[in-house]
Design a protein around this motif. Structure first.
Motif, PDB file in Angstrom:
ATOM      1  N   ILE A 172      -3.476   3.336   3.001  1.00  0.00           N
ATOM      2  CA  ILE A 172      -2.958   2.609   1.708  1.00  0.00           C
ATOM      3  C   ILE A 172      -1.656   2.994   1.401  1.00  0.00           C
ATOM      4  N   ASP A 173      -1.099   4.239   1.399  1.00  0.00           N
ATOM      5  CA  ASP A 173       0.334   4.633   1.209  1.00  0.00           C
ATOM      6  C   ASP A 173       1.009   3.746   2.059  1.00  0.00           C
ATOM      7  N   ALA A 174       0.835   3.635   3.428  1.00  0.00           N
ATOM      8  CA  ALA A 174       1.660   2.856   4.142  1.00  0.00           C
ATOM      9  C   ALA A 174       1.870   1.394   3.868  1.00  0.00           C
ATOM     10  N   TYR A 175       0.753   0.759   3.394  1.00  0.00           N
ATOM     11  CA  TYR A 175       0.882  -0.747   2.953  1.00  0.00           C
ATOM     12  C   TYR A 175       1.293  -0.845   1.707  1.00  0.00           C
ATOM     13  N   CYS A 176       1.016  -0.123   0.695  1.00  0.00           N
ATOM     14  CA  CYS A 176       1.676  -0.234  -0.498  1.00  0.00           C
ATOM     15  C   CYS A 176       3.203   0.022  -0.377  1.00  0.00           C
ATOM     16  N   GLU A 177       3.603   0.849   0.442  1.00  0.00           N
ATOM     17  CA  GLU A 177       5.112   0.920   0.743  1.00  0.00           C
ATOM     18  C   GLU A 177       5.455  -0.701   1.357  1.00  0.00           C
ATOM     19  N   ALA A 231      -2.020   2.109  22.373  1.00  0.00           N
ATOM     20  CA  ALA A 231      -1.244   3.431  22.195  1.00  0.00           C
ATOM     21  C   ALA A 231      -2.066   4.222  21.368  1.00  0.00           C
ATOM     22  N   VAL A 232      -1.789   5.537  21.065  1.00  0.00           N
ATOM     23  CA  VAL A 232      -2.160   6.486  20.287  1.00  0.00           C
ATOM     24  C   VAL A 232      -0.991   7.271  19.737  1.00  0.00           C
ATOM     25  N   GLY A 233      -1.196   7.526  18.251  1.00  0.00           N
ATOM     26  CA  GLY A 233      -0.140   8.594  17.925  1.00  0.00           C
ATOM     27  C   GLY A 233       0.955   7.840  17.023  1.00  0.00           C
ATOM     28  N   GLY A 234       2.177   8.404  16.868  1.00  0.00           N
ATOM     29  CA  GLY A 234       3.263   7.831  16.146  1.00  0.00           C
ATOM     30  C   GLY A 234       3.056   7.871  14.815  1.00  0.00           C
ATOM     31  N   ASP A 235       3.587   7.147  13.831  1.00  0.00           N
ATOM     32  CA  ASP A 235       3.525   7.082  12.381  1.00  0.00           C
ATOM     33  C   ASP A 235       3.243   5.953  11.728  1.00  0.00           C
ATOM     34  N   LEU A 236       3.263   5.887  10.427  1.00  0.00           N
ATOM     35  CA  LEU A 236       3.147   4.522   9.707  1.00  0.00           C
ATOM     36  C   LEU A 236       4.267   4.177   8.981  1.00  0.00           C
ATOM     37  N   ARG A 237       5.407   4.792   9.217  1.00  0.00           N
ATOM     38  CA  ARG A 237       6.729   4.142   8.631  1.00  0.00           C
ATOM     39  C   ARG A 237       6.922   2.702   8.742  1.00  0.00           C
ATOM     40  N   PRO A 238       7.535   2.251   7.738  1.00  0.00           N
ATOM     41  CA  PRO A 238       7.590   0.828   7.648  1.00  0.00           C
ATOM     42  C   PRO A 238       8.235   0.079   8.832  1.00  0.00           C
ATOM     43  N   GLU A 239       9.412   0.681   9.400  1.00  0.00           N
ATOM     44  CA  GLU A 239       9.920   0.225  10.666  1.00  0.00           C
ATOM     45  C   GLU A 239       9.002   0.107  11.867  1.00  0.00           C
ATOM     46  N   ARG A 240       8.221   0.805  11.777  1.00  0.00           N
ATOM     47  CA  ARG A 240       7.238   1.084  13.018  1.00  0.00           C
ATOM     48  C   ARG A 240       6.181   0.020  13.079  1.00  0.00           C
ATOM     49  N   LEU A 241       5.533   0.044  11.624  1.00  0.00           N
ATOM     50  CA  LEU A 241       4.659  -0.958  11.293  1.00  0.00           C
ATOM     51  C   LEU A 241       4.852  -2.488  11.576  1.00  0.00           C
TER      52      LEU A 241
END
Length: 229
Positions: free
Chosen positions: A117-122, A25-35
């Motif tokens: 980096i920001d997403a995984y630090c969160e 898949a492509v797109g979306g975002d890196l919100r914690p709930e999606r990851l």
């Protein structure tokens, strides 16, 4: 073969629909709930600054059962000598940034973008992402990071600035995971470095079955601590 475009909703297509390389898949975002939803379904993001977010579920999948860790004689000697001190969750942000900076043969630039980096630090702040660090004195010389759900540790990347530093951090970390009852370390795709440590490829369908069972267990959230050696 169709590549699916993600919308705002936290939902993924069946990983079996991925193309032969594993792109799903492509797109979306890196919100914690999606990851977290992605990892629970055997999917991970992997892209660079020149592309949108890309989501992957390769077949086969490289995995390591923690109790099957292979420690070579030379690595065992390094571990016995105590060349490096190994910790957990003491320098997560430094580890992921060093993984992003580290040059790798055949790789142009890095897939660990500032957004990643920001997403995984969160995720680390929320208690789901963790690091293992190797220290030589006060210097950080190796490490790895990943995401934990249930009894699976989803490894993401590692680096070494000194001989065997990443192998020592990996070996001590995996040993701790085995002692804590973890069933699986996801290594994503084949590298000879990880194969030398005992990782092996399994079919995606088997991997997904094992992950589905393992994520039913409670997740060990919060800061991890390794016992001193």
């Amino acid at each position: 073969m169709a590549i699916y475009r993600l919308g705002r909703a936290v939902a993924f297509p069946d990983p079996a629909l991925a193309d032969p390389d594993g792109l799903l898949a492509v797109g979306g975002d890196l919100r914690p709930e999606r990851l977290l939803a992605a990892y629970a379904e055997g999917i991970f993001p992997w892209y660079d600054d020149r592309s949108p977010i890309l989501w992957w579920s390769p077949d086969p999948r490289l995995v390591l059962a923690p109790r099957e860790l292979h420690v070579s004689r030379s690595l065992a000697r390094t571990l016995r000598r105590g060349t490096y001190r190994v910790t957990a969750d003491e320098a997560f942000a430094r580890v992921i940034r060093r993984c992003a900076e580290k040059g790798r043969p055949g790789q142009r630039g890095t897939w660990i973008t500032a957004e990643m980096i920001d997403a995984y630090c969160e995720l680390h702040r929320l208690g789901f992402a963790h690091s293992f660090e190797a220290w030589e004195g006060d210097a950080l010389v190796g490490g790895l990071y990943g995401v934990s759900l249930g009894t699976v540790f989803f490894g993401e990347s590692m680096f070494a600035d000194a001989r065997d530093a990443s192998k020592v951090a990996f070996s001590r970390g995996v040993g701790w995971l085995a002692a804590e009852g973890f069933d699986l370390v996801d290594c994503q795709v084949r590298t000879e470095h990880l194969v030398s440590l005992g990782a092996r490829e399994i079919p995606r369908a088997e991997f997904l079955r094992r992950v589905a069972a393992a994520v039913e267990a409670p997740t060990r959230r919060g800061r991890w601590t390794l016992p001193p050696t």
